[in-house]
Design a protein around this motif. Structure first.
Motif, PDB file in Angstrom:
ATOM      1  N   PHE A 224       0.189  15.424  52.447  1.00  0.00           N
ATOM      2  CA  PHE A 224       0.085  15.959  51.068  1.00  0.00           C
ATOM      3  C   PHE A 224      -0.695  15.181  50.034  1.00  0.00           C
ATOM      4  O   PHE A 224      -0.869  15.879  48.967  1.00  0.00           O
ATOM      5  CB  PHE A 224       1.398  16.397  50.725  1.00  0.00           C
ATOM      6  CG  PHE A 224       2.173  17.291  51.460  1.00  0.00           C
ATOM      7  CD1 PHE A 224       1.967  18.342  51.724  1.00  0.00           C
ATOM      8  CD2 PHE A 224       3.297  16.749  52.355  1.00  0.00           C
ATOM      9  CE1 PHE A 224       2.530  19.412  52.781  1.00  0.00           C
ATOM     10  CE2 PHE A 224       4.018  17.281  53.462  1.00  0.00           C
ATOM     11  CZ  PHE A 224       3.611  18.911  53.607  1.00  0.00           C
ATOM     12  N   ASN A 225      -1.164  13.899  50.517  1.00  0.00           N
ATOM     13  CA  ASN A 225      -1.915  13.075  49.503  1.00  0.00           C
ATOM     14  C   ASN A 225      -0.956  13.033  48.047  1.00  0.00           C
ATOM     15  O   ASN A 225      -1.551  12.811  47.153  1.00  0.00           O
ATOM     16  CB  ASN A 225      -3.326  13.811  49.073  1.00  0.00           C
ATOM     17  CG  ASN A 225      -4.280  13.628  50.133  1.00  0.00           C
ATOM     18  OD1 ASN A 225      -4.654  12.833  50.493  1.00  0.00           O
ATOM     19  ND2 ASN A 225      -4.874  14.885  50.607  1.00  0.00           N
ATOM     20  N   LEU A 226       0.152  12.751  48.450  1.00  0.00           N
ATOM     21  CA  LEU A 226       1.320  12.641  47.322  1.00  0.00           C
ATOM     22  C   LEU A 226       1.878  11.224  47.483  1.00  0.00           C
ATOM     23  O   LEU A 226       2.476  10.527  48.620  1.00  0.00           O
ATOM     24  CB  LEU A 226       2.374  13.581  47.271  1.00  0.00           C
ATOM     25  CG  LEU A 226       1.973  14.950  47.076  1.00  0.00           C
ATOM     26  CD1 LEU A 226       3.238  15.853  47.255  1.00  0.00           C
ATOM     27  CD2 LEU A 226       1.179  15.284  45.904  1.00  0.00           C
ATOM     28  N   HIS A 227       1.501  10.274  46.574  1.00  0.00           N
ATOM     29  CA  HIS A 227       2.087   8.901  46.658  1.00  0.00           C
ATOM     30  C   HIS A 227       3.210   8.608  45.923  1.00  0.00           C
ATOM     31  O   HIS A 227       3.385   8.548  44.586  1.00  0.00           O
ATOM     32  CB  HIS A 227       0.988   8.120  46.182  1.00  0.00           C
ATOM     33  CG  HIS A 227      -0.284   8.132  46.953  1.00  0.00           C
ATOM     34  ND1 HIS A 227      -0.502   6.825  47.782  1.00  0.00           N
ATOM     35  CD2 HIS A 227      -1.390   9.222  46.803  1.00  0.00           C
ATOM     36  CE1 HIS A 227      -1.757   7.399  48.622  1.00  0.00           C
ATOM     37  NE2 HIS A 227      -2.338   8.454  47.857  1.00  0.00           N
ATOM     38  N   PHE A 228       4.458   8.702  46.695  1.00  0.00           N
ATOM     39  CA  PHE A 228       5.638   8.552  46.067  1.00  0.00           C
ATOM     40  C   PHE A 228       5.897   6.928  46.021  1.00  0.00           C
ATOM     41  O   PHE A 228       5.529   6.134  46.871  1.00  0.00           O
ATOM     42  CB  PHE A 228       6.926   9.120  46.950  1.00  0.00           C
ATOM     43  CG  PHE A 228       6.980  10.589  46.725  1.00  0.00           C
ATOM     44  CD1 PHE A 228       7.988  11.034  45.704  1.00  0.00           C
ATOM     45  CD2 PHE A 228       6.232  11.654  46.997  1.00  0.00           C
ATOM     46  CE1 PHE A 228       7.989  12.342  45.348  1.00  0.00           C
ATOM     47  CE2 PHE A 228       6.318  12.794  46.578  1.00  0.00           C
ATOM     48  CZ  PHE A 228       7.315  13.270  45.716  1.00  0.00           C
ATOM     49  N   SER A 266       8.989   4.835  34.926  1.00  0.00           N
ATOM     50  CA  SER A 266       7.961   4.151  35.213  1.00  0.00           C
ATOM     51  C   SER A 266       6.847   4.903  36.292  1.00  0.00           C
ATOM     52  O   SER A 266       5.728   4.502  36.458  1.00  0.00           O
ATOM     53  CB  SER A 266       7.850   2.647  35.553  1.00  0.00           C
ATOM     54  OG  SER A 266       8.958   2.747  36.808  1.00  0.00           O
ATOM     55  N   GLU A 267       7.670   5.786  36.778  1.00  0.00           N
ATOM     56  CA  GLU A 267       6.837   6.533  38.057  1.00  0.00           C
ATOM     57  C   GLU A 267       7.047   7.917  37.979  1.00  0.00           C
ATOM     58  O   GLU A 267       8.124   8.359  37.453  1.00  0.00           O
ATOM     59  CB  GLU A 267       7.148   6.030  39.504  1.00  0.00           C
ATOM     60  CG  GLU A 267       6.785   4.409  39.604  1.00  0.00           C
ATOM     61  CD  GLU A 267       5.310   4.249  39.763  1.00  0.00           C
ATOM     62  OE1 GLU A 267       4.384   5.079  39.885  1.00  0.00           O
ATOM     63  OE2 GLU A 267       5.113   3.166  39.618  1.00  0.00           O
ATOM     64  N   ASP A 287      19.106  10.266  34.098  1.00  0.00           N
ATOM     65  CA  ASP A 287      18.305  10.261  32.867  1.00  0.00           C
ATOM     66  C   ASP A 287      16.830  10.203  33.010  1.00  0.00           C
ATOM     67  O   ASP A 287      16.080  10.019  32.065  1.00  0.00           O
ATOM     68  CB  ASP A 287      18.720   9.417  31.594  1.00  0.00           C
ATOM     69  CG  ASP A 287      20.082   9.647  31.294  1.00  0.00           C
ATOM     70  OD1 ASP A 287      20.733  10.919  31.206  1.00  0.00           O
ATOM     71  OD2 ASP A 287      20.965   8.863  30.531  1.00  0.00           O
ATOM     72  N   GLY A 288      16.559  10.512  34.238  1.00  0.00           N
ATOM     73  CA  GLY A 288      15.058  10.215  34.574  1.00  0.00           C
ATOM     74  C   GLY A 288      14.112  11.240  34.289  1.00  0.00           C
ATOM     75  O   GLY A 288      12.945  11.344  34.722  1.00  0.00           O
ATOM     76  N   GLU A 289      14.756  12.366  33.523  1.00  0.00           N
ATOM     77  CA  GLU A 289      13.827  13.703  32.945  1.00  0.00           C
ATOM     78  C   GLU A 289      12.975  14.326  34.349  1.00  0.00           C
ATOM     79  O   GLU A 289      12.112  14.719  34.374  1.00  0.00           O
ATOM     80  CB  GLU A 289      12.832  13.017  32.363  1.00  0.00           C
ATOM     81  CG  GLU A 289      13.403  12.444  30.837  1.00  0.00           C
ATOM     82  CD  GLU A 289      12.520  12.000  29.888  1.00  0.00           C
ATOM     83  OE1 GLU A 289      11.275  12.334  29.984  1.00  0.00           O
ATOM     84  OE2 GLU A 289      12.774  11.388  28.938  1.00  0.00           O
TER      85      GLU A 289
END
Length: 955
Positions: A224-228, A266-267, A287-289
């Motif tokens: 998926f070209n998703l960089h976690f 931060s990510e 609380d990571g939104e």
């Protein structure tokens, strides 16, 4: 590191359509920018924020947020903020101070007409590339399968159908419960990809068992070209270390009172293990939104009304503050209705508030399931059937011609179809056959039957007798070892997966086969770290020099896919039928192209033989998927345990088998005629799935090859043939820019062909949704290159000296991304081709044919033409603007009407459904209402934008 100050104005380099941004918050690591034009906010890492400082020069025109136009006379810095001293256009000499905070939120940079008449012109190839980028962006936003084409996956109907149904929702809260092997991870990945691509979500948290962290990480990148970013305690500690607090020396520190930036902010994309989640600081992660939470293996979250587990409560806490929630579990009901209710309760606690009410409600769905079956099976409906249908649907015409609509309405208004999707092999084609092969061996007198202090411990020793020994000495006399040695030698050319319950068993078997028998093998168990497990799995998968066999402990039965093998050896059998199905599911998956052989060695006249017969003769669990396994185990548990302990009593075993067969038939019949049928029909629509496959395949055939080759040529990227349909792409020695989107310094190997990409993990799949392609489109349109050009036209039919002007415009609604305004008003390119008399020739002369006849002209000559003909050209441009305004007005009027009709239809549908199906949440209805109001506002504010101008002189 760039210096940011609250109140400064910055422009997003990647998303210029956001307008002029305002710095709202700055700390030692992050900067938060608010974009008032679209009521959106972004948080960036300070050291690599894709932002450009907006600072006007003396003599330039500025616009205030109140629409006043001023000419900048002087600039005065004030605490990091620029204050422009300007005079009103047509006003007096009074200097008016305008802090940059008061500038208009809408900003048009590098206006094409300004560049044209100032002689800042580019070649016609840049102009053509710009037009190609405009059309590419337009077509992508018009695409019917936007978000589904980019993933590197097979085009499998049921996966595309679920991803399309769920991925397009606002804040989806869904349980994905397909049977083992049907691709829940793929479905979840496609939903995440869609939500991110369509800006439904920006911050995603994935929680998976520790054993699957690296697999998910790799799958998200590869497919998926998703960089976690993987978060664990070490990473959290490093992000909130005292060094990062930037405290001076000799400062007394009270750690309890230190306020630190939430490390999870931060990510944008975060992946962590469920084990880490159970022990981490809950307040920080809560609380990571997050906008989307994904939980794999959700059946491990234990719950009861009296005592929910710690893991369950933590997921519940995060889910309560997160709009979207995806739960993945292959066993939604097999663990019992209480467990199933616990999962649904996480998705919608208001809807699923009472276990008793839920159980009662499920019983009411059986007559609807029976009715749906009749609708599907009966070609001609009786008057009695029509009357039954009308009892549930009083607002739909009841006739055979309306069958699809009736089925859709019944499934939409009843059951858990909107929150639960479950596909089974019964309604999905393409699976191999399963064949069990029993390998009875002699009993072993060195194992003892009278072991353990209680019943459970005794049964564990009987089923896994090797655990009676503290070392691997049992491998010297266990009769299964001799069989395994011969089996491996007879199948040297085959990949063989061997699963046993305990890691010590797996390790002992590996050591014995490797050092005593000289067999190339490896192990996979829970005491290995993630990297070691991945290496073992890769070694087993290697077709040339890899291991012939891999010995797995029980963790090998969850999450991993080994469908390149078709031979499975079960050295023992678990008590839990679902665990057996999980084991077989490592090979029995979509993509398996051979029939599966399940080899089961067991000692005769032992508990091992009893449990094999219970599974095979009692419930046929090896050769058929067994959805009812847990329910069967629950009802036969006592009788099974007695038979295992008294394994020499043949009559007791026969009674167990007979009882199991009867219970299996009863449960399967109940599941077939009950709500399961309704659920499976709601989970899959063959017609819609086939259409999705067709749409994606069609989009694949329109690969972005021509566009990307033009981009690479213009920007200095090197492209070489690698092999058939495969290319090597790397930065050139003289690139036009510092870097190209999604292109690493060492380059990539890529293909436009889906089949080629699926066959090679090291090759990237270049589609219109690939980050390199979308990044290239945005880069071309955000640069000023190509927005002003002059060329000559050689055509004998056109009189020499004739001047034409090709003008490109676009309409792009600047609105908050979550509104998805592009559904109604996608980025729309408008082209005008005008002559000196003001005639629009765009309909008669298309861009491609015109460009083929155009040739470059020296820049000095171009500037002379512009200077000598400036008066005529300005008049032509003004004429083009008027004609484009008329075209844009027609588009916008149509868009506004279509939006209002579509939103009204959807709102009425949801309100109607909610009366009959409480799965429709109130916040979905309120979202539609609010969305309609906001869409109307932003669509009405949409303005036509000049994109590029090309002057064409006939010679």
């Amino acid at each position: 590191m760039t210096d940011f100050t609250i109140g400064q104005r910055w422009l997003s380099e990647n998303e210029t359509e956001l307008g002029l941004g305002l710095v709202q918050n700055v700390d030692h690591r992050l900067v938060t920018v608010y974009f008032p034009a679209c009521d959106d906010q972004r948080t960036y890492a300070k050291n690599n924020a894709p932002l450009s400082r907006v600072a006007f020069e003396v003599g330039e025109q500025i616009e205030t947020m109140h629409g006043e136009m001023l000419k900048v006379e002087r600039i005065e810095p004030l605490n990091g903020i620029l204050v422009y001293m300007g005079k009103q256009t047509g006003g007096g000499d009074e200097l008016i101070p305008v802090p940059e905070t008061q500038l208009s939120h809408h900003l048009e940079l590098n206006k094409a007409s300004d560049r044209l008449f100032s002689g800042q012109i580019d070649s016609l190839r840049w102009f053509e590339l710009r037009y190609a980028a405009m059309k590419a962006k337009e077509q992508q936003q018009l695409c019917k399968v936007n978000g589904l084409q980019g993933p590197r996956v097979d085009l499998i109907g049921h996966q595309l159908y679920i991803a399309s149904e769920v991925g397009n929702r606002f804040a989806p809260r869904v349980l994905l419960a397909d049977e083992v092997g049907l691709g829940k991870t793929i479905e979840a990945g496609m939903i995440i990809h869609q939500q991110l691509l369509n800006h439904r979500a920006q911050r995603v948290l994935i929680v998976v068992p520790q054993a699957l962290v690296n697999q998910w990480f790799v799958e998200m990148i590869r497919r998926f070209n998703l960089h976690f970013s993987i978060f664990d305690q070490a990473r959290i500690d490093s992000l909130i270390s005292l060094d990062d607090l930037e405290l001076g020396e000799n400062v007394d520190i009270d750690l309890n009172n230190i306020e630190v930036e939430n490390p999870y902010l931060s990510e944008q994309l975060v992946l962590c293990s469920s084990e880490f989640l159970a022990e981490c600081d809950l307040n920080l992660i809560k609380d990571g939104e997050w906008e989307l939470l994904v939980v794999d293996e959700a059946h491990h979250l234990e719950w009861s009304p009296e005592q929910p587990s710690k893991e369950y409560l933590r997921i519940e806490t995060i889910a309560r503050d997160t709009a979207g929630l995806l739960l993945l579990s292959a066993t939604p009901e097999q663990l019992g209705q209480e467990s199933h209710f616990a999962r649904l309760r996480l998705l919608d606690p208001d809807r699923f508030h009472s276990l008793e009410a839920f159980v009662e409600e499920q019983q009411a769905y059986q007559p609807i399931a029976e009715l749906v079956s009749q609708i599907v099976e009966q070609e001609t409906w009786t008057s009695s059937l029509k009357q039954q249908i009308s009892q549930y649907l009083d607002d739909v015409e009841i006739c055979e011609d309306n069958r699809d609509r009736i089925l859709s309405e019944l499934l939409d208004r009843n059951g858990t179809g909107r929150v639960l999707y479950r596909n089974t092999r019964k309604n999905i084609k393409g699976f191999p056959k399963r064949k069990v092969i029993a390998h009875p061996v002699d009993n072993c007198e060195k194992y003892f039957d009278d072991v353990g202090n209680d019943l459970n411990e005794t049964i564990a020793y009987l089923l896994h007798p090797e655990t009676q020994y503290a070392d691997e000495s049992w491998t010297q006399f266990d009769p299964r070892i001799g069989w395994l040695k011969n089996f491996l030698k007879e199948n040297r050319s085959e990949k063989i997966l061997i699963i046993c319950a305990h890691k010590d068993t797996a390790i002992a078997l590996d050591l014995h086969c490797r050092f005593k028998q000289g067999i190339n093998c490896c192990t996979f168990h829970e005491d290995m770290d993630i990297i070691s497990r991945d290496r073992a799995a890769a070694h087993f998968a290697d077709q040339e020099d890899g291991a012939q066999a891999m010995f797995c402990s029980e963790i090998g039965s969850e999450g991993r896919n080994f469908q390149f093998s078709h031979k499975l050896v079960l050295m023992d059998l678990p008590l839990n039928p679902d665990l057996l199905e999980q084991r077989i599911g490592r090979l029995d998956r979509i993509g398996q192209n051979q029939d599966i052989e399940i080899h089961v060695p067991f000692m005769q006249q032992s508990a091992q033989e009893v449990i094999f017969n219970w599974y095979h003769l009692g419930m046929n669990a090896f050769e058929k998927t067994n959805s009812a396994g847990s329910a069967i185990f629950k009802r036969t548990k006592a009788q099974l345990f007695d038979a295992l302990v008294n394994h020499s009593d043949q009559s007791q075993q026969e009674a167990l088998i007979k009882e199991t067969q009867e219970i299996t038939a009863e449960i399967n019949q109940a599941m077939e005629s009950g709500r399961d049928k309704l659920l499976e029909l709601a989970s899959f629509n063959q017609k819609a799935a086939d259409q999705l496959v067709e749409y994606v395949a069609e989009r694949d055939s329109l690969a972005p090859r021509a566009f990307m080759e033009s981009c690479w040529d213009r920007f200095g990227v090197q492209v070489e043939d690698h092999s058939e349909k495969t290319y090597v792409i790397r930065p050139g020695d003289h690139m036009f820019i510092g870097s190209f989107p999604a292109l690493p310094e060492d380059g990539i190997t890529a293909t436009y062909d889906r089949k080629t990409a699926l066959s090679r993990d090291d090759i990237q799949f270049i589609s219109w949704e690939h980050p390199m392609v979308s990044g290239a489109v945005d880069m071309v349109l955000s640069e000023d290159k190509g927005n002003a050009s002059v060329c000559i036209l050689k055509n004998k039919a056109i009189k020499a000296g004739t001047i034409l002007m090709e003008v490109l415009y676009h309409i792009d609604c600047v609105a908050p991304k979550y509104l998805q305004a592009q559904r109604f008003l996608p980025y729309t390119a408008i082209r005008v081709l005008t002559d000196v008399n003001g005639n629009d020739l765009a309909e008669k002369v298309n861009h491609t044919n015109l460009s083929k006849q155009c040739q470059k002209i020296p820049k000095n000559t171009s500037r002379q033409v512009l200077k000598s003909e400036e008066k005529i050209l300005r008049k032509m441009l003004a004429s083009a603007d008027k004609k484009a305004d008329v075209k844009a007005a027609k588009v916008l009027d149509s868009v506004l009407t279509n939006m209002q009709v579509s939103q009204s239809d959807e709102l009425n549908r949801l309100i109607s459904l909610q009366k009959k199906n409480p799965n429709i949440r109130n916040d979905e209805i309120e979202f539609i209402k609010t969305q309609t109001q906001l869409l109307e506002k932003y669509l009405k504010d949409t303005q036509l934008q000049l994109e590029a101008v090309r002057v064409i002189v006939a010679v």
